[in-house]
Design an enzyme around this catalytic site. Sequence first.
Site, PDB file in Angstrom:
ATOM      1  N   HIS A 198       0.832  -1.219   0.000  1.00 32.72           N
ATOM      2  CA  HIS A 198       0.000   0.000   0.000  1.00 32.72           C
ATOM      3  C   HIS A 198       0.863   1.264   0.000  1.00 32.72           C
ATOM      4  CE1 HIS A 198      -3.299  -2.726   1.221  1.00 32.72           C
ATOM      5  NE2 HIS A 198      -2.367  -3.261   2.010  1.00 32.72           N
ATOM      6  N   SER A 243      14.799  22.367 -15.737  1.00 31.27           N
ATOM      7  CA  SER A 243      13.576  23.116 -15.995  1.00 31.27           C
ATOM      8  C   SER A 243      13.950  24.452 -16.628  1.00 31.27           C
ATOM      9  CB  SER A 243      12.852  23.337 -14.671  1.00 31.27           C
ATOM     10  OG  SER A 243      12.094  24.525 -14.711  1.00 31.27           O
ATOM     11  N   LYS A 271      15.930  22.162 -10.547  1.00 29.39           N
ATOM     12  CA  LYS A 271      15.328  20.903 -10.980  1.00 29.39           C
ATOM     13  C   LYS A 271      16.285  19.947 -11.690  1.00 29.39           C
ATOM     14  CE  LYS A 271      11.621  19.852 -10.539  1.00 29.39           C
ATOM     15  NZ  LYS A 271      10.246  20.137 -10.942  1.00 29.39           N
ATOM     16  N   GLU A 322       9.929   8.917 -16.876  1.00 34.82           N
ATOM     17  CA  GLU A 322       8.526   9.304 -17.068  1.00 34.82           C
ATOM     18  C   GLU A 322       8.065   8.984 -18.486  1.00 34.82           C
ATOM     19  OE1 GLU A 322       7.688  13.381 -15.311  1.00 34.82           O
ATOM     20  OE2 GLU A 322       9.825  13.170 -14.980  1.00 34.82           O
TER      21      GLU A 322
END
Length: 460
Positions: free
Chosen positions: A156, A277, A283, A290
């Site tokens: 979980h 970024s 970043k 992704e």
Amino acid sequence: MAKIWAGRTAGEMNAAADAFDSSINTDKRMFSQDITGSVAHARMLAHCGIITAEECEKIVSGLESILADIENGSLVIDPSAEDIHSFVECELTLRIGEAGKKLHTARSRNDQVALDLRLYLRDECGPLKECLVELVRTLAQKAHDSADLVMPGYTHLQRAQPVSYAHYLLAYAQMFLRDLSRLQDALRRMDKCPLGACALAGTGFAIDRHYTARLLGFSAPTANSLDSVADRDHCVELAAAFSLIAMHLSRFCEEIVLWAGAEFAFVTVGEGFTTGSSIMPQKKNPDIDELIRGKTGRVYGDLTALLTLLKGLPLAYNKDMQEDKDAIFDALDTVKLCLGVFIPMLKGLEPQPQNMLAAAQKGFINATDLADHLAKKGVPFRTAYKLCGEIVSYCVKTGRVLETLPLEEYKRFSDVFDEDLYADIDLKNCLAKRESYGGPGPQSVKRQLAELEKELEAYI
Ligand code: ARG
């Protein structure tokens, strides 16, 4: 380009319909398989006395010169051709004259395309299997180097019980091993040659389909001519195998995205595999992971397209089936692309052992071990479980963890507790003793590694 089928009609099509009907942009990638299939067909025709040995030699050398010229760039595949089969046949006739027109005896584009696709997928699955082997090897190597890195295992997405980074990596190794076996399995079922099924009903010529099958390296010819040209099960099976590879990569990438963030900080992704970024100077984004996660949707889409394409088709060949190649090629290309970037990314992925350990220490992941400690001393497990739940709750309230709670306080819950409880809930010990078969203990991990290496041999 003139149509090979001109006769019944003049072969002149409406320009939009012609462009719509053409599959050359998709099937041109099968040019070498198309030629290989034609060479085998010509040899079989000669073997059976349907064409002469001389005609066969002309055809074969003509086909070989076409292959060489496409490969060296001196022959460009005509984008206005109907498909790769007609392009090669027309080019052959241009080069060798009348003998070229005999090649299509006892053959149809229906069995030809069914063959080309099998040959192409068989060829492409070789390097794909090598990629998967390299991936499993990389995971094994990394696991070998990190057998004692404790980290929390989750259910979980809540910290659950201690595992090691090595054990985690080996979980993924098992998935990719299954992917290898699925590919192998699909290839085994695809290992039958459809050539000679002709349009749908075989032929009156005395052909030898076993001979062609042997020449092309298949174990046998397909058994039923209708099925031979209507079947695309192998595309579906392979697209399903590719979908599972993509799904496994996607789950892994999801973990890496989570782990690379400051909230976990379990791993750092190599700089060559992150992006910055345009506005936020701090970043370091795990774009590659992704994007792999994102591309999984395309592969599932290809599988769905194939299943949907086939579900309403009456036997045997229907033009709808031309759409099969766009779907299966896209699934194949996408998975190859993803593996090609995932493997080097994985090689540069660095674990952060301190952060993994710190997370393991804060999450009461040794609570089961505390209950096991009592159970070993004769307390029924369900009673021990309840007691330990109360102790965890007490620790949470008082801002402690199980390792630092003094014995006197333990004794308030049960006088069965003893000094030796601390050894039983020490995280390293908790990991070390989990030696049940398939567990995360170091001996078990060693055994997993050895067995993995052995299983991998079947694919090398
Ligand atoms: N381009 C076609 C395909 O990919 C080849 C087979 C054509 N057969 C036919 N009867 N039109 O399916």
